[in-house]
Design a protein around this motif. Structure first.
Motif, mmCIF file in Angstrom:
data_model
loop_
_atom_site.group_PDB
_atom_site.id
_atom_site.type_symbol
_atom_site.label_atom_id
_atom_site.label_comp_id
_atom_site.label_asym_id
_atom_site.label_seq_id
_atom_site.Cartn_x
_atom_site.Cartn_y
_atom_site.Cartn_z
ATOM 1 N N ILE A 1 0.862 -1.186 0.000
ATOM 2 C CA ILE A 1 0.000 0.000 0.000
ATOM 3 C C ILE A 1 0.908 1.249 0.000
ATOM 4 O O ILE A 1 1.832 1.368 0.811
ATOM 5 C CB ILE A 1 -0.978 -0.058 1.199
ATOM 6 C CG1 ILE A 1 -2.073 0.990 1.089
ATOM 7 C CG2 ILE A 1 -0.268 0.024 2.533
ATOM 8 C CD1 ILE A 1 -3.288 0.675 1.979
ATOM 9 N N GLU B 1 0.532 4.742 0.227
ATOM 10 C CA GLU B 1 0.570 5.783 1.261
ATOM 11 C C GLU B 1 -0.173 5.296 2.499
ATOM 12 O O GLU B 1 -0.892 4.299 2.442
ATOM 13 C CB GLU B 1 0.003 7.118 0.732
ATOM 14 C CG GLU B 1 -1.483 7.260 0.824
ATOM 15 C CD GLU B 1 -2.241 6.709 -0.375
ATOM 16 O OE1 GLU B 1 -3.304 7.258 -0.693
ATOM 17 O OE2 GLU B 1 -1.793 5.691 -0.972
ATOM 18 N N PHE B 2 0.021 5.995 3.591
ATOM 19 C CA PHE B 2 -0.577 5.548 4.838
ATOM 20 C C PHE B 2 -2.046 5.952 4.868
ATOM 21 O O PHE B 2 -2.389 7.092 5.141
ATOM 22 C CB PHE B 2 0.182 6.168 6.007
ATOM 23 C CG PHE B 2 -0.212 5.564 7.307
ATOM 24 C CD1 PHE B 2 0.073 4.226 7.566
ATOM 25 C CD2 PHE B 2 -0.870 6.309 8.262
ATOM 26 C CE1 PHE B 2 -0.292 3.647 8.765
ATOM 27 C CE2 PHE B 2 -1.242 5.734 9.460
ATOM 28 C CZ PHE B 2 -0.955 4.412 9.707
ATOM 29 N N ASN B 3 -2.917 5.011 4.558
ATOM 30 C CA ASN B 3 -4.341 5.298 4.509
ATOM 31 C C ASN B 3 -5.042 4.182 5.275
ATOM 32 O O ASN B 3 -5.212 3.069 4.768
ATOM 33 C CB ASN B 3 -4.787 5.345 3.040
ATOM 34 C CG ASN B 3 -6.260 5.661 2.911
ATOM 35 O OD1 ASN B 3 -7.066 5.291 3.761
ATOM 36 N ND2 ASN B 3 -6.610 6.336 1.833
ATOM 37 N N THR B 4 -5.443 4.484 6.509
ATOM 38 C CA THR B 4 -5.947 3.417 7.373
ATOM 39 C C THR B 4 -7.333 2.943 6.954
ATOM 40 O O THR B 4 -7.691 1.796 7.191
ATOM 41 C CB THR B 4 -5.961 3.877 8.842
ATOM 42 O OG1 THR B 4 -6.523 5.188 8.910
ATOM 43 C CG2 THR B 4 -4.562 3.907 9.402
ATOM 44 N N THR B 5 -8.092 3.824 6.290
ATOM 45 C CA THR B 5 -9.402 3.394 5.803
ATOM 46 C C THR B 5 -9.208 2.311 4.743
ATOM 47 O O THR B 5 -9.853 1.255 4.769
ATOM 48 C CB THR B 5 -10.165 4.585 5.181
ATOM 49 O OG1 THR B 5 -10.123 5.663 6.106
ATOM 50 C CG2 THR B 5 -11.591 4.246 4.851
ATOM 51 N N LYS B 6 -8.266 2.578 3.829
ATOM 52 C CA LYS B 6 -7.977 1.596 2.772
ATOM 53 C C LYS B 6 -7.436 0.293 3.357
ATOM 54 O O LYS B 6 -7.798 -0.799 2.926
ATOM 55 C CB LYS B 6 -6.912 2.164 1.825
ATOM 56 C CG LYS B 6 -7.478 2.797 0.593
ATOM 57 C CD LYS B 6 -6.363 2.933 -0.435
ATOM 58 C CE LYS B 6 -6.742 4.001 -1.453
ATOM 59 N NZ LYS B 6 -5.574 4.594 -2.096
ATOM 60 N N PHE C 1 5.507 5.380 5.243
ATOM 61 C CA PHE C 1 4.394 5.876 6.051
ATOM 62 C C PHE C 1 4.769 7.121 6.854
ATOM 63 O O PHE C 1 4.091 7.463 7.823
ATOM 64 C CB PHE C 1 3.894 4.786 7.007
ATOM 65 C CG PHE C 1 3.281 3.587 6.306
ATOM 66 C CD1 PHE C 1 2.925 3.627 4.970
ATOM 67 C CD2 PHE C 1 3.054 2.403 7.010
ATOM 68 C CE1 PHE C 1 2.371 2.522 4.330
ATOM 69 C CE2 PHE C 1 2.486 1.288 6.378
ATOM 70 C CZ PHE C 1 2.153 1.349 5.043
ATOM 71 N N ARG D 1 3.998 5.105 14.779
ATOM 72 C CA ARG D 1 3.166 4.590 13.693
ATOM 73 C C ARG D 1 3.696 3.236 13.219
ATOM 74 O O ARG D 1 2.920 2.304 12.972
ATOM 75 C CB ARG D 1 3.152 5.608 12.553
ATOM 76 C CG ARG D 1 2.292 5.173 11.412
ATOM 77 C CD ARG D 1 2.226 6.225 10.354
ATOM 78 N NE ARG D 1 1.294 7.286 10.702
ATOM 79 C CZ ARG D 1 1.069 8.346 9.936
ATOM 80 N NH1 ARG D 1 1.730 8.492 8.801
ATOM 81 N NH2 ARG D 1 0.199 9.242 10.301
ATOM 82 N N TYR E 1 -13.495 -0.565 12.166
ATOM 83 C CA TYR E 1 -12.686 0.626 11.962
ATOM 84 C C TYR E 1 -13.589 1.846 11.982
ATOM 85 O O TYR E 1 -14.640 1.854 11.343
ATOM 86 C CB TYR E 1 -11.960 0.558 10.616
ATOM 87 C CG TYR E 1 -11.160 1.804 10.352
ATOM 88 C CD1 TYR E 1 -9.934 1.997 10.980
ATOM 89 C CD2 TYR E 1 -11.646 2.815 9.512
ATOM 90 C CE1 TYR E 1 -9.210 3.155 10.769
ATOM 91 C CE2 TYR E 1 -10.927 3.970 9.299
ATOM 92 C CZ TYR E 1 -9.708 4.140 9.938
ATOM 93 O OH TYR E 1 -8.989 5.292 9.744
ATOM 94 N N GLY F 1 -10.052 6.431 12.455
ATOM 95 C CA GLY F 1 -8.672 6.271 12.924
ATOM 96 C C GLY F 1 -8.464 5.144 13.920
ATOM 97 O O GLY F 1 -7.336 4.772 14.208
ATOM 98 N N SER G 1 -4.964 7.543 15.071
ATOM 99 C CA SER G 1 -5.138 8.999 15.107
ATOM 100 C C SER G 1 -4.316 9.586 16.249
ATOM 101 O O SER G 1 -3.740 8.862 17.058
ATOM 102 C CB SER G 1 -6.615 9.341 15.292
ATOM 103 O OG SER G 1 -6.948 9.262 16.670
#
Ligand code: GLC
Length: 531
Positions: A278, A280-285, A319, A325, A464, A467, A487
């Motif tokens: 993945i 970029e850091f995208n927690t939803t994805k 990230f 993180r 989820y 965040g 978050s």
């Protein structure tokens, strides 16, 4: 029946960079053997070694010129055998990387195939009078003209990595012999390189162009009809040897395709790059990918979890460089459902290496990117940016065992990385510090061993919101709750029972007391006994 690999954590060793045992600047088997105690103490159960066979190393060993020997740069067969024995004595399994799709152009099979159109091995590779539009995954055409015999041969990667013709049954026989050879030497299975590439479209239909991505769409040069039959044959062959494990590299973003390669009678697991690489850091994805994988897989299929490899930027750099993180991501990787693969050096938080000198770049993909950019009219500076973006040297720098490994710039090892907080990024400095990345990985791996729910348990829930990712893993005896607050904000933790006991946090040292809230950037693992 539970298999050993379902409870295991793997560790990828990039051969040239893990540990140099003889002082020539290159990793080797005696070096790895000397670090087996470190690996045991870290808590891993299996090793994946990148290719260690003789090779001109155009693509760092993924261009094999002899499948049944050890590259002298990495040692001797005796040193390999000793390494296997020592690993096994410590309960560590060993998986060899195997490239079945292509050989080096220096391999004697190809030299024979190339020698004349009538040679019995001509058909071991893919020769055509005319090329089609297929592009190499490293850029440029996938066809190379051979003047002597006036035909083109196919190479999905560099022109020195020639694709074998798996439509020819002799190729299969030769490669099954190779697998037998290494299984008899004691390896516990294989990581199968680009395994969904073995079959290509036999009509050589041109690939379409993806206008949005502005690149060719690889439709007819992978995942073709007949591939699953070959996968089943490989799996049946390897699994004749007891307790063997197969992990496939299946480069596909499509879960419906990916899921066909693993499970009963097929590969044990496959890498899922939708999670692993993945960008970029995208927690939803990230959450969506985890949930989609769960939905797509049946009960015989186990996902994989990884965020790094020798083919991508190190995740801590990708990230944003923040250590907390990285600890959250490590917690996810080692507690969510799946077989984890740690990339060497991630356990101490090693960072990416970027170069301002194209002559120092080693990776064929980066060098090719540079060359093609110049050809397309870009300036040297622009081409260098493209080359660094494509180059996989980023994550291939030597393991930082102690400060001498990276402080200062060395001509012998020109790719030593010097991150801002370099002083802390080495094993020696971290090993006795409870708050270090290394200590955190050790704690996580220890918990994985102590709580079967973390390896074999199902998801009781996977959630989820805003965040905060939470999931509960459970087996017959316990529930383990994992809460990851990606978050910055303090958040309430719902649904905790009175018996909750905190097992691990990256933010607090006292593990007792009532937990109601989770701090910003905190990773927590809690255990709840079943009534
Ligand atoms: C796999 C390897 C990569 C190599 C390619 C071609 O993707 O992981 O390093 O370049 O196959 O063999």
């Amino acid at each position: 029946m539970v298999k050993w690999w379902q409870k295991s954590t793997f560790y990828e060793i990039y051969m040239p960079s893990f540990k140099d045992g003889n002082g020539d600047g290159m990793g080797d088997f005696s070096g790895i053997t000397s670090k087996l105690d470190y690996l045991k103490e870290l808590g891993i159960d299996g090793l994946w070694l990148t290719p260690f066979y003789p090779s001109p190393k155009v693509d760092n060993g993924y261009d094999i010129s002899d499948y049944q020997s050890i590259d002298p740069a990495y040692g001797t067969m005796e040193e390999f055998t000793l390494f296997i024995k020592e690993a096994h004595q410590r309960g560590i399994k060993v998986i060899a990387d195997l490239v079945l799709n292509h050989t080096s152009s220096a391999h004697k099979w190809f030299q024979e195939s190339k020698s004349s159109k009538d040679h019995p091995k001509r058909d071991w590779y893919i020769w055509r009078d005319e090329p089609n539009n297929w592009e190499s995954f490293f850029g440029g055409t996938a066809w190379e003209y051979d003047e002597a015999t006036e035909q083109y041969y196919y190479h999905a990667f560099a022109k020195e990595q020639v694709d074998l013709n798996w439509a020819n049954p002799e190729v299969k026989v030769a490669m099954f012999d190779v697998m037998k050879f290494w299984l008899e030497k004691g390896v516990d299975g294989f990581r199968l390189d680009v395994i969904n590439f073995l079959k290509i479209n036999d009509q050589f239909v041109d690939n379409p162009y993806d206008a949005e991505k502005q690149e060719q769409e690889h439709v007819y040069d992978k995942d073709q009809e007949g591939i699953l039959g070959i996968i089943e044959e490989i799996a049946a062959f390897v699994h004749q040897y007891p307790d063997t494990f197969l992990v496939g590299e299946v480069g596909s973003e499509d879960l419906d395709i990916l899921k066909q390669y693993s499970g009963l009678g097929k590969l044990d697991v496959v890498f899922n790059f939708n999670i692993g690489s993945i960008a970029e850091f995208n927690t939803t994805k990230l959450y969506q990918q985890l949930a989609d994988t769960e939905a797509a897989y049946n009960e015989t299929q186990v996902p994989t979890l990884f965020f790094g490899s020798h083919d991508m930027s190190r995740f801590i750099s990708r990230f944003g460089g923040d250590e907390d993180r990285a600890k959250l991501v490590a917690t996810l990787m080692l507690t969510a459902r799946g077989v984890p693969f740690i990339y060497f050096g991630d356990e101490i938080g090693m960072r990416d290496w970027i170069t301002d000198d194209i002559n120092k770049m080693k990776d064929v993909q980066g060098i090719m990117g540079y060359k093609l950019a110049l050809e397309a009219g870009k300036s040297h500076e622009e081409a260098l940016v493209i080359a660094n973006d494509k180059s996989r040297d980023k994550s291939r720098t030597p393991m930082q065992w102690d400060t001498s490994e990276y402080v200062g710039f060395s001509e012998q090892k020109p790719w030593i990385t010097v991150p801002n907080n370099a002083a802390l990024i080495n094993v020696e400095e971290q090993k006795n510090k409870p708050e270090s990345m290394l200590s955190f990985y050790k704690s996580l791996l220890k918990l994985r061993k102590e709580h079967a729910a973390l390896t074999l348990g199902t998801y009781e829930s996977l959630r989820y919101e805003d965040g905060l990712m939470t999931f509960v893993r459970r087996d017959e005896s316990e529930r383990v709750l994992v809460a990851l607050n990606f978050s910055e904000q303090l958040k309430a933790l719902d649904g905790l029972t009175t018996g909750s006991r905190l097992l691990l946090s990256n933010k607090r040292t006292a593990l007792d007391g009532k937990i109601r809230m989770i701090l910003g950037n905190e990773a927590m693992i809690l255990k709840e006994d079943l009534e």
